[in-house]
Scaffold this motif. Structure first.
Motif, PDB file in Angstrom:
ATOM      1  N   UNK A 198      43.155  43.226  38.587  1.00  0.00           N
ATOM      2  CA  UNK A 198      41.952  42.524  38.736  1.00  0.00           C
ATOM      3  C   UNK A 198      41.357  42.064  37.234  1.00  0.00           C
ATOM      4  N   UNK A 199      41.613  42.604  36.172  1.00  0.00           N
ATOM      5  CA  UNK A 199      41.102  42.074  34.981  1.00  0.00           C
ATOM      6  C   UNK A 199      41.486  40.559  34.696  1.00  0.00           C
ATOM      7  N   UNK A 200      42.977  40.438  34.897  1.00  0.00           N
ATOM      8  CA  UNK A 200      43.667  38.993  34.858  1.00  0.00           C
ATOM      9  C   UNK A 200      42.831  38.030  35.626  1.00  0.00           C
ATOM     10  N   UNK A 201      42.679  38.474  37.071  1.00  0.00           N
ATOM     11  CA  UNK A 201      42.071  37.535  38.053  1.00  0.00           C
ATOM     12  C   UNK A 201      40.532  37.220  37.694  1.00  0.00           C
ATOM     13  N   UNK A 202      39.774  38.271  37.116  1.00  0.00           N
ATOM     14  CA  UNK A 202      38.506  38.007  36.868  1.00  0.00           C
ATOM     15  C   UNK A 202      38.221  37.102  35.516  1.00  0.00           C
ATOM     16  N   UNK A 203      39.385  37.138  34.740  1.00  0.00           N
ATOM     17  CA  UNK A 203      39.393  36.445  33.473  1.00  0.00           C
ATOM     18  C   UNK A 203      39.598  34.856  34.046  1.00  0.00           C
ATOM     19  N   UNK A 219      52.552  36.540  45.728  1.00  0.00           N
ATOM     20  CA  UNK A 219      52.912  35.354  44.876  1.00  0.00           C
ATOM     21  C   UNK A 219      52.222  35.404  43.513  1.00  0.00           C
ATOM     22  N   UNK A 220      50.890  35.673  43.297  1.00  0.00           N
ATOM     23  CA  UNK A 220      50.276  35.676  42.246  1.00  0.00           C
ATOM     24  C   UNK A 220      50.932  36.670  41.152  1.00  0.00           C
ATOM     25  N   UNK A 221      51.368  37.853  41.638  1.00  0.00           N
ATOM     26  CA  UNK A 221      51.971  38.602  40.753  1.00  0.00           C
ATOM     27  C   UNK A 221      53.011  38.345  39.959  1.00  0.00           C
ATOM     28  N   UNK A 222      54.059  37.544  40.901  1.00  0.00           N
ATOM     29  CA  UNK A 222      55.305  36.899  40.288  1.00  0.00           C
ATOM     30  C   UNK A 222      55.048  36.181  39.058  1.00  0.00           C
ATOM     31  N   UNK A 223      53.756  35.296  39.177  1.00  0.00           N
ATOM     32  CA  UNK A 223      53.749  34.202  38.172  1.00  0.00           C
ATOM     33  C   UNK A 223      53.051  35.081  37.135  1.00  0.00           C
ATOM     34  N   UNK A 240      45.823  41.086  29.904  1.00  0.00           N
ATOM     35  CA  UNK A 240      44.169  40.860  30.250  1.00  0.00           C
ATOM     36  C   UNK A 240      43.504  40.713  28.776  1.00  0.00           C
ATOM     37  N   UNK A 241      43.785  41.466  27.654  1.00  0.00           N
ATOM     38  CA  UNK A 241      43.069  41.307  26.523  1.00  0.00           C
ATOM     39  C   UNK A 241      43.788  39.934  25.786  1.00  0.00           C
TER      40      UNK A 241
END
Length: 952
Positions: A198-203, A219-223, A240-241
């Motif tokens: 979620x932190x990555x998607x939010x970023x 799909x998103x997770x593999x990439x 994410x950091x």
């Protein structure tokens, strides 16, 4: 692994750096000459311990094996099994690497790995894009290390490359990606893993403004995992950091998440259905000057939008309809839209486009092929998010293919409602075979279930508000055929019809002067005296009513015709207009209205009538006040101003129409220019074919160079081998000319390097060598193919074993004779020494001894035998035992016993024989026989010992 020219060096470098246990299967696709037997399999086997096979049809691949495509074959993979066939494309147009990599992406999905090595052209770009879209790994050779940079550079420019490496570093990269397991963001159900995701998607949402939370996590997770592997980050929170500290990485990840997978006419059968079944009835329902509106959502780099444009252009051209087309193509990726707007695609598109369409709708450029202007202008591209941005409306067709498969069900449902709102009643939704409308059967009805065409269903409460014009532009030439000549329009049948007669009389005497014109104002028929209102226009002769109008009528007449035709006014437009005729001011009431006849061709005809109005009628009947007069003047001026504005607008529109006609003429000229360029394109095609042949020749040359190097190594090995065995060898061709020889052969013949190619009969033997009969023996061996051996003595101390045998090739073809001379001096000397030693021992024994061969011929006798039986050597040695003397030894039992000794390896002792010898009298003898077995292949011998009792 794909390569073309220069690929052999890259392949060998790669496999030299590969360990034997890679746990992957390697499939090599190279551009090979179709008429040349490839040696690639044999060459690569020398550089790897893994088995190397030439691929065959229906061969299942397995890990730690290498498979090489054979010449003149196209290869794909299905369920891990290789599928081979003969290519359909002409030589020079085959994209073998793209074909296989795309099938590999479909078959193995995220487990697929694509590698592009040295080569010219752009083969492999589409294959890498397919693998990249599936989440697989894509590697490309560093261009500086490639012998030919065309393919690596094209792949890098496409943006679908995970890593760019030199070949020797690629095996390590493969091992790193295979054994370093991803963290499984999409499947990790722990709070910590979900938090990192979620932190990555939010970023991403904060930086790009796009929300990927409703995309499928698998799909998103593999990439995301693939980007984490690139930076060797195993934890999602750490990544994410990393995104916060590296804004550039966010842009890279954003582009990684955008799935740009498309091609021209993807799913050919679906486009066939679109062209033959879906679009024709929709277009037939349209009138000329209507607009056919299409939205291609998620258009990626534009191939699908252009495909639909080509299909529409072909349909409109075949039907002759003049319908406007507006295709809106949108995508989230600005880079993809930039590519789509440019309309330039690589040469690989020939795989999906027919030659006819390629020549007609594309122009050959240096980068590949460019979409022609006529198709380009049909499509408008824009960056748009189908999720958050407003949709286009009043659409006839909406194509959204392979977009919703990446979205969660909730978002798919929202999009279905959006698409339904965007479509007109009975508008068509076009999806991919892997998509469907879900549970929205209340919004759409199926037209074609297999290829996913759906028609929008709208309630009667919400009728379609889209209006269509009914104006059809038909040439005056065509209309003349439907109208009778002026002289025949009043002709009546022979039978009197009072109704018709009265109508004709009224028309003749009471109808105003009129003309029938088409929608462009061209006069088709004249009734009455129109010379007062119309006159021939100066310059080139014209029958256009606007150009022929008297001064003062042009503006009003143009406005009247435009109002009826362009604005679809159904009311008659009448107006009193002042005009000048022979320097006199006259007033006329102008009337223009459409003719609505039953005949199809009358729907575009207009009736323009001129009714004279006395000048005094336009004068006021009573004197008005000054104030009223001023108001009237102002009102008149305002009306004139409005008329002038309308006239100005009409003139501007006509000028615009003229500009469009000029533009159309220019396009026709451009089309002519394109046709003239077709010959140049054919020459370019020939150039491509020659370039392809050149690539194949380069590959063959590389294989041959490798083969030459290998043969040089074998030659060196053979030279050292022959030098070390000390055997004289002479190679003769089938004409008995010397091919080559070793240095040891010079001991037999006087040979030097200049003797190669000369007949052997011209060469003399060395000193003290007797070899005059070798020439005859060589002729016999070549004729009979039976090897021959002989001993040759050199002087008194040296002996050679000469062996003469046919020279056979690997194909069992006799191509000459080979002579070998082996030094047997030591063996002869040893044999003579042993013989002398044996002779001394035999002669020392007092007991007579006879040595017999297998034929019972006397080979040797002892000295005591000569003395005892008073015979000589000439009468004994070389004669049969039973023929000696007066055949005194011809005793049947003795013959039987000696034969048994030879056959059964037996022996006998003290066999008593009593015989009267002519020379010495009666002797009684005891015979002892023993077989002497030889260690070599010669027949065994018999040693016969004789114990004699003398009697006188």
């Amino acid at each position: 692994m794909g390569a073309s020219a220069g690929g052999l060096e890259a392949f060998t470098t790669f496999f030299q750096a590969c360990p034997s246990d890679m746990r992957v299967a390697f499939i090599l696709v190279s551009h090979l000459a179709p008429d040349h037997v490839s040696m690639l399999t044999e060459i690569l086997q020398r550089h790897t311990s893994m088995p190397v096979h030439e691929a065959v049809d229906q061969l299942r691949v397995s890990a730690n094996n290498v498979y090489v495509i054979p010449p003149d074959r196209e290869m794909e993979i299905l369920n891990g099994v290789l599928q081979l066939c003969i290519p359909n494309q002409a030589r020079g147009h085959r994209m073998l690497i793209d074909t296989f990599l795309r099938s590999l992406a479909d078959d193995q999905q995220e487990n697929a790995i694509g590698i592009i090595f040295s080569g010219t052209g752009s083969d492999g770009v589409l294959g890498l894009r397919a693998i990249h879209s599936m989440g697989g790994l894509t590697l490309v050779q560093e261009p500086e290390s490639a012998k030919y940079t065309g393919m690596p550079v094209s792949a890098i420019k496409s943006g679908y490359v995970s890593q760019v490496l030199v070949p020797e570093k690629m095996p390590a990269a493969l091992l790193s990606c295979k054994y370093k397991k991803p963290s499984g963001l999409a499947k990790n159900q722990s709070k910590q893993g979900e938090s990192g995701y979620n932190h990555i998607i939010l970023q991403l949402r904060k930086t790009t403004g796009h929300d990927f939370s409703l995309y499928k996590k698998s799909t998103i997770g593999r990439r995301i995992e693939r980007r984490m592997l690139q930076h060797e980050i195993a934890d999602a929170d750490i990544y994410a950091q990393f995104l916060k500290k590296n804004p550039d990485e966010i842009d890279v990840l954003f582009k990684e998440l955008l799935i740009n997978v498309t091609s021209f006419f993807r799913d050919n059968q679906a486009f066939d259905v679109l062209q033959k079944e879906i679009l024709p009835p929709m277009l037939k329902a349209k009138s000329n000057d209507d607009v056919f509106r299409i939205w291609v959502a998620g258009c990626s780099t534009g191939e699908e939008a252009y495909s639909i444009a080509i299909v529409l252009f072909e349909l409109l051209e075949s039907s002759g309809q003049d319908i406007g087309v507006k295709i809106f193509a949108t995508d989230l990726d600005p880079d993809a839209i930039t590519i789509a707007r440019a309309g330039i695609y690589s040469k690989n598109i020939i795989k999906n486009i027919t030659n006819e369409r390629l020549l007609r709708f594309f122009t050959k450029v240096e980068e590949g092929y460019k979409v022609n202007k006529v198709i380009r202008e049909m499509v408008m591209f824009a960056v748009q998010s189908v999720i958050k941005d407003p949709p286009f409306t009043k659409l006839d067709l909406l194509a959204c293919r392979n977009l919703m498969i990446y979205l969660e069900p909730d978002l798919q449902s929202r999009l279905m409602s959006t698409f339904h709102y965007a479509l007109k009643s009975s508008g068509v939704l076009f999806l991919s075979p892997s998509e469907s409308i879900g549970n929205h059967s209340n919004l759409f009805k199926s037209i074609d279930r297999k290829w996913k065409f759906y028609a929008a269903k709208h309630s009667a409460k919400f009728p379609d508000q889209f209006t269509m014009s009914n104006v059809i532009n038909v040439s005056p030439k065509g209309l003349h055929k439907s109208l009778p000549p002026s002289g025949e329009i009043m002709k009546q049948p022979s039978q009197l019809d009072l109704t018709e007669l009265s109508q004709n009389v009224l028309v003749r005497f009471f109808a105003p002067a009129s003309v029938i014109v088409d929608s462009l104002g061209n006069i088709l028929y004249v009734h009455g005296e129109t010379g007062k209102y119309l006159r021939p226009a100066p310059g080139k002769a014209s029958l256009n009513v606007i150009e022929m109008a008297r001064e003062g009528l042009e503006v009003e007449l143009r406005a009247a015709i435009y109002g009826v035709v362009k604005e679809a006014k159904k009311i008659h437009k009448r107006k009193k207009v002042q005009f000048k005729n022979n320097n006199e001011i006259n007033t006329v009431q102008l009337s223009v209205h459409p003719i609505n006849g039953e005949h199809e061709d009358t729907k575009e005809l207009l009736l323009v009538s001129f009714l004279d109005v006395p000048n005094e009628e336009v004068k006021p009947k009573r004197k008005a006040s000054t104030k009223s007069l001023e108001a009237g003047i102002i009102t008149g001026l305002e009306q004139d101003l409005l008329d002038l504005k309308d006239s100005h607008r009409i003139i501007a529109e006509e000028q615009q129409a003229s500009g469009e006609e000029l533009k159309s003429t220019n396009e026709e000229l451009q089309s002519t220019n394109e046709e003239m360029q077709s010959t140049n394109e054919e020459l370019e095609t020939s150039k491509e074919e020659l370039q392809s042949v050149n690539e194949e020749l380069i590959t063959v040359n590389a294989e041959l160079q490798s083969k030459v190097g290998f043969l040089d190594d074998i030659k060196n090995d053979l030279k050292n081998l022959l030098d070390s065995i000390n055997v004289g060898i002479i190679y003769l061709d089938k004409h008995l000319n010397i091919r080559s020889f070793t240095q040891d052969a010079c001991q037999i013949y006087r040979l030097n390097t200049n003797d190669v190619g000369r007949p052997l009969s011209d060469i003399k033997c060395a000193d003290d060598v007797v070899c005059d009969d070798i020439g005859d023996i060589v002729d016999k061996v070549l004729a009979s193919l039976i090897p021959h051996e002989m001993e040759i003595q050199i002087g008194s101390k040296s002996w050679f074993m000469a062996r003469i045998q046919p020279y056979r090739t690997l194909d069992d073809f006799i191509d000459g004779v080979i002579l070998t001379f082996t030094d047997i001096t030591l063996r002869i000397q040893s044999a003579k020494a042993a013989l002398n030693f044996a002779r001394c021992m035999v002669n020392t024994v007092r007991e007579p001894l006879i040595v017999l061969d297998a034929s019972l011929d006397v080979v040797a006798v002892s000295k005591s035998f000569y003395q005892q039986f008073e015979v000589t050597q000439d009468d004994t040695v070389g004669h049969n035992l039973f023929d000696l003397g007066n055949k005194q030894w011809d005793i049947p039992l003795l013959r039987q016993m000696l034969n048994e000794v030879l056959l059964d390896k037996t022996e006998f002792e003290d066999y008593t024989v009593r015989h009267n010898f002519p020379n010495i009298g009666v002797r009684e003898m005891k015979l002892n026989a023993r077989r002497i077995d030889n260690e070599v292949s010669e027949p065994s011998l018999i040693l016969l010992a004789i114990d004699v009792n003398n009697e006188h």
